[in-house]
Structure formats: C-alpha cells, structure tokens
Design an enzyme around this catalytic site. Structure first.
Site, mmCIF file in Angstrom:
data_model
loop_
_atom_site.group_PDB
_atom_site.id
_atom_site.type_symbol
_atom_site.label_atom_id
_atom_site.label_comp_id
_atom_site.label_asym_id
_atom_site.label_seq_id
_atom_site.Cartn_x
_atom_site.Cartn_y
_atom_site.Cartn_z
ATOM 1 N N GLU B 210 0.850 -1.183 0.000
ATOM 2 C CA GLU B 210 0.000 0.000 0.000
ATOM 3 C C GLU B 210 0.885 1.232 0.000
ATOM 4 O O GLU B 210 2.096 1.139 0.185
ATOM 5 C CB GLU B 210 -0.980 -0.010 1.185
ATOM 6 C CG GLU B 210 -0.331 -0.147 2.541
ATOM 7 C CD GLU B 210 -1.346 -0.361 3.672
ATOM 8 O OE1 GLU B 210 -2.381 -1.012 3.454
ATOM 9 O OE2 GLU B 210 -1.083 0.125 4.779
ATOM 10 N N HIS B 249 -5.857 3.948 10.660
ATOM 11 C CA HIS B 249 -4.798 3.856 11.651
ATOM 12 C C HIS B 249 -3.635 3.028 11.148
ATOM 13 O O HIS B 249 -2.757 2.659 11.893
ATOM 14 C CB HIS B 249 -5.358 3.249 12.938
ATOM 15 C CG HIS B 249 -6.117 1.985 12.667
ATOM 16 N ND1 HIS B 249 -7.453 1.884 12.934
ATOM 17 C CD2 HIS B 249 -5.739 0.832 12.113
ATOM 18 C CE1 HIS B 249 -7.861 0.690 12.561
ATOM 19 N NE2 HIS B 249 -6.846 0.031 12.052
#
Lengths: 377, 293
Positions: B210, B249
């Site tokens: 990512e 988060h």
C-alpha cells in the site's frame, strides 16, 4: 499528535535546552500586559501557533522592534489565517541574534526499525530544498534503542557538521536532550529547525514534536482538542469525535470498509468503474455492531455521500456484527435514508447474510458485481 | 513445505480468555492448528475450548515443552510484556495480532527479538496461514486453499480478498503472511521473501502493498539484484488516496514525496514484477506467472 511550538519548547526547556524566554498569549488575553509581566525586552519574535508546516513563508513569524509593534503584530496574527487556519495562541519571545542556523531532527526509520538522527550545517526555511539539492549535507546516524544516543555519538555528529570547542559540547548536550524527549514522550518526530548557533552555544529557535497517537494514554497532559490541530475538516472532526477513522474526499459514493488496505482498494475499485468516493471510512478490526451502526448513521448524515457502498471481508471482524449494525442504523434513522450496497464475506458470513435478508437487503459476495451495482444506482 | 509455520507448529495462545483470544482459538482449532496451551495471568487452571490455561508462558512450556510458537491477543497496554515473555521463554515465532501498540514499544521488542533469534509477525496483523496445515491468525480459513502461491501483505482484509480471488480461480497458496500495517513491524517484505525464495513449494509470489513507507521499493531492489528469483505479482492499494492524508490507523501516509503509488509501481515494474492495476487482474497475472514458473 502534533504539539505546538510553545509546548515543544517547554518540554525541551525541562530537559535542559537553552530555549529563548517567551510568553504565550491566548486569544482574548491582553498582549501588552502579558509581555510586560514576562519582562521581555525588544527585539521580539511574534509567532503564530498553528500546526502546519511552512509557517514562516506564509507570514506567520514576524519581528518586532518595540513592545508597541509586538502588541500590534499579535493582534494582526490572530486575524491572519495560515493555510486556512486561525491561531488560538501566539508566542512572543526574545529575538536571538545568531551566527548560523543548524538543522536537527530525530525520527523513526521504518525499515531499519531504529531511531535515526539527522543533522545539517544548513538549517532554516529551505531545508527541504537543501535535502533535495545537496542530500550529502544532511548527516544521518541510526541509534541502537538499547544503547540510546550516547555522548560520543552526539559529538561525532557535531564534528560532522563542523562544530568544535564549547559549541560542540553544547550541541551534543542538546542532541542528547532531544533524544531523551524522543523516548520519554513516545515521539515520532522531535525536530529543531533552525537551531541557532550563538557564540559557543546552541539555542532552539523553533521546535516541533509529534507524539505517537497510540501512546497518548501515557501523555494525557498533552492531549488537545482536535479542532486546534487544524488537520481535519469539519466532517472529519465530527467523525473523530465519534471514534471513526474517516477521511473526506470529493466524490459522491460513501465508502465503508474494514481495514485500511481493503478500504483504500475499495476506493480504487470504485474509481476504476467510473465512480467517485465521497470518503474513506475504515471501521477497523473487530468492529462491534455499535461501531458499524455509528459509521452508517454518520454517512446517512454526511451530505457528500449520495449512496453508500459497504465492503466487508470478515476476519477478526464478524459479518453478523456488521449486519446487525447496519440493520440497527436503518431502524434508528427511520428507514433507508440513502441507497446501500453491501458486500459481505468472511467470518460468520451466513449469519450476517441471514440478518440482512430478513430486512430485505441482499448482500453481494463478489466485490466486482457489488461495485458495478453501486455505480449503476 | 511452507514458510515459518506448518502442521508441526505447536502454538500457545497468549490472552486466550479474552473475547478475541477465545473466539479465534476456537476457529484455529477448527482449522486444525495444534494449540497446546493458553496463557492469561490470573486465569491459570481454566480451560478454553478444551485448551488448558496457565498463568505464565514458562508454566505452559513446562507442561508442553514441544510448544514453539505463540499468538498474542493481549490488549495494547500489556501486549509488549506478553511478547517479551514469549521471547524470553525461547519461542521462535510470535504472532502479534494486537493493534494500537505504541511504536516505540514495538521498536524495542522487535530489536530484542532479533537479538534472541525470534521472528515476530506483526503487530496489528492478521497472522500467518499455511493452507491445509495450520493457521496462526484471525483470517477466515475457508478462503484459502493449498497450492503454489506465496502471499506477503501489509493489509489484513485485502489479503483475504486476494487469496479468495485466487482460490475461486483454482489457484492455491503455500503460505500467506500478513506482516501488519504499523510503521514498524517484526517481519518485513524482504525478510518474508528470503524465506519464500528457499521454499520449494512456492512457485510464484504475490506481494500486496500500500502507499506509504518504502517496503515495496526495497522488495523491488531485492528482485532487481537477483536476490529473489521467483515471479512476482504485486498489487498496491491506495492509488486514488489523496497525498498527505493518513488513511485510517494503518500508517498508510504519503510524506515528503516518498511512498507514492506511482513510485512503488515504477520500482516494482522496473525490477520485473507484474503490477496489477486492478484487483480483478490478479488471478490472470498469477496464472500467467505460474505457467512460466
């Protein structure tokens, strides 16, 4: 969480750093009285306390040659938004005539899994340009977390940027103080830029500390209202108050996912099929029905989301909890306020589908079919 | 073969009496994982789904000396203590499911584990599964199936998504390891790749990354330098995420011009990996890679 300059300097002062004397003026306070009370003599620096980078270039840092001028600048800066943000506090401090501006920072190196200390002979406002153009002028040292930053490490770094004599020992002591702050405050970043060189000692002219949000429970005294940070939009602040990990985007399809990776991939998928996400909303791992309910109710309210796409792949998150949350949200809102398409797969999937079906909602198993459906609505 | 965990791995569940610990112990047992003991301080003498509970890891090991791994479901404030306990007891694999552990704590126990020769997976991760053999984690077991594809991933749920897509296309997996989404993790992409390189069962590697950080770029360098020689198919989440915003988060944040989607894709493609632009392309790319492998 980012700390204000005055908070960061207060901490550094506690750890022995030679911070210039100053006073913090909150909105509504009498600037003249506070400056006089603090016994500050001009010239003074008047500094807008906003938590955005590039404050100096945006006109948030001004010099005053008299107390009258400082008072006037305080009033002016309170009304000057910096990157859209009006300050709640202004720091007025003694201007320090300095011969050189150094750069110092300590942060975490993800790949080395260690703290890294960065120092440079050339600090100031253009450090990012310097980092690009003369990367060799920024010196790095990794620190063994067990050993910590020892005196000889700090002196080696000072030597590397050309310091000697008492300036070297002053610099080394400052770096070690920074490191101690870095550890004691669970910091992701401790930075002083510029670090002024005045004769044979170093003086932090600016300071920045970012504390790890996951460690805030150990540093309650620092917690501030999220509005003060200026990092979030109105809807992001609302979401955060409800404990939702939400980021506002520009499109019209509300997105709920579990896990940051899947939620981002869901956004990507919506884009690919010609849709535009209105937000990122990650319900996280192991979300309860209550948390799901809150997320759905939130997107019912959030005006940018015209329709809602929920993509759940249950692992630690249980599909039946998710389904219950969706159903409860619809009940509480008095009906389906916006069209919803749900993709539900993984742990306790059968039970989740059954709960949704009982309420007339058919969940998809295939994410691609689900995304085509939401786009077509 | 598999990497890190197989049918001979015997597992201690730390935090077994908690909501997640107990629930996932049941699911792991159903999957066939050999769970020999659980640990919750103060709950010694209990049983959870037939698994005996001890107050300390040391006690659990006295009764079950063949245990060689642990999985940690302990809440964030107490999780580092549990991890040190497992390392000190000599367990060689510790899977840390717990999220929200302060990053300085993670940094310290990860460095400690390295010195003691313990592999940490996580924190904030889904764990590891060698399909048909063992599952030490919280992933839904049924979406995985045994086969020749290794998967290493920074994202939990995205891993399930991709494994499920492969399984539905008739492509099985050798071992799937979710390394966790925190800024500092125990096992990195490149370390997992070293293990996959040596695993004869793994023919093709799927790398799920990512935006943020530089782990994908490091993986690319490893491929480029010939230290990883098997075909790689990659997917990077966050193509459409706006820069400078923290997405959840997970620590996926783009900062100071590094860790961007395009940088990661370019680095991987330059190194010879195939990068799927869409989730839907992955099974086809993996199939093509398997034919060549």
């Amino acid at each position: 969480m980012k700390l204000f300059e005055f908070e960061a300097k207060e901490i550094l002062r506690k750890y022995g750093a030679d911070v210039p004397p100053g006073v913090v003026i909150a909105r509504g306070e009498d600037a003249r009285e506070k400056i006089l009370e603090a016994g500050l003599e001009p010239p003074l620096m008047v500094k807008s306390q906003v938590l955005v980078a590039g404050r100096g270039k945006a006109g948030g840092i001004r010099r005053a040659n008299s107390i009258d001028e400082a008072v006037r600048l305080v009033g002016e800066l309170f009304e000057t938004p910096i990157k859209g943000l009006k300050p709640r506090y202004i720091l007025v401090e003694k201007a320090v005539e300095h011969e050189a501006e150094l750069y110092t920072a300590i942060t975490l190196d993800r790949s080395k899994r260690r703290p890294v200390v960065l120092v440079s002979r050339y600090g100031g406002m253009d450090i990012e340009e310097i980092a690009r153009e003369k990367p060799e002028s920024i010196i790095r040292m990794h620190v063994d977390p067990v050993l910590g930053l020892r005196g000889y490490h700090a002196r080696k770094l000072g030597k590397a940027i050309g310091l000697s004599g008492r300036a070297l020992t002053s610099f080394a002591a400052f770096l070690q103080a920074m490191y101690q702050v870095f550890v004691d405050y669970d910091a992701e970043l401790v930075e002083s830029n510029p670090l002024g060189l005045v004769g044979d000692k170093v003086i932090p002219l600016d300071a920045r500390i970012i504390v790890d949000d996951n460690a805030l429970y150990r540093h309650q005294e620092l917690a501030k209202d999220i509005e003060e940070t200026g990092e979030y939009s109105e809807w992001e602040i609302k979401a955060r108050r409800q404990g939702l990990a939400f980021v506002e985007l520009d499109g019209d399809i509300g997105i709920i996912g579990n896990g940051a990776g899947l939620t981002m991939a869901t956004m990507d998928l919506v884009y690919e099929h010609g849709g535009r996400p209105a937000n990122f909303l990650d319900i996280g791992g192991g979300a309860s029905a209550e948390a799901v309910k809150r997320a759905v109710l939130f997107l019912f309210e959030y005006p940018k989301a015209r329709k809602i796409f929920i993509n759940i792949f249950g692992g630690i998150t249980r599909c039946d909890e998710v389904a219950r949350g969706v159903v409860e949200a619809i009940k509480e809102a008095g009906g389906l306020r916006k069209p919803i398409v749900i993709r539900l797969t993984g742990t306790n999937e059968e039970e989740g589908r059954r709960i949704l079906r009982e309420h007339g909602i058919e969940a998809f198993d295939d994410p691609f079919e689900a995304v085509k459906r939401i786009i077509s609505l | 073969m598999a990497i890190l965990a197989d049918e001979n791995t015997r597992v201690i569940v730390q935090g077994i009496t908690g909501r997640e610990g107990s629930f996932h112990t049941k699911l792991m047992l159903e999957y066939g994982t050999k769970i020999v003991a659980g640990v919750t301080p103060g709950k010694g003498g209990m049983e959870v789904h037939g698994v005996p509970v001890y107050d300390t890891v040391e006690e659990a090991l006295e009764e079950h000396p063949d245990a060689n791994a642990s999985i940690v479901f302990v809440p964030a404030r107490f999780a580092p203590d549990a991890v040190y306990e497992a390392i000190d007891a000599g367990l060689k694999l510790v899977v840390v499911i717990t999220e929200h552990i302060p990053v300085h704590e993670t940094m310290r126990f990860v460095n400690y584990a390295r010195q003691r020769g313990t592999v940490i997976i996580g924190p904030n991760c889904p764990g590891i599964i060698s399909p048909g053999k063992t599952k030490i984690g919280i992933m839904p077991g049924r979406v995985f199936t045994p086969g020749p594809v290794g998967i290493v991933s920074r994202s939990g749920t995205l891993t399930y998504e991709i494994a499920y897509a492969l399984t539905r296309s008739g492509i099985g997996q050798s071992t799937v390891v979710g390394i966790g989404g925190d800024p500092i993790v125990g096992l990195s992409f490149t370390e997992a790749m070293e293990l996959f390189e040596r695993d004869p069962e793994t023919k093709v590697l799927v790398l799920i990354g990512e935006i943020g950080g530089d782990m994908e770029e490091r993986a690319a360098r490893m491929i480029e330098e010939g230290r990883f020689t098997k075909p790689v198919v990659a997917f990077i989440a966050g193509r459409t995420a706006p820069p400078g915003k923290r997405m959840g988060h997970a620590g996926a944040i783009i900062m100071m011009g590094t860790g961007r989607y395009e940088d990661k894709v370019r680095a991987l493609e330059k190194a010879g990996a195939r990068v799927a632009r869409s989730l839907s392309e992955i099974p086809r790319l993996v199939k093509e890679a398997l034919e060549k492998a």
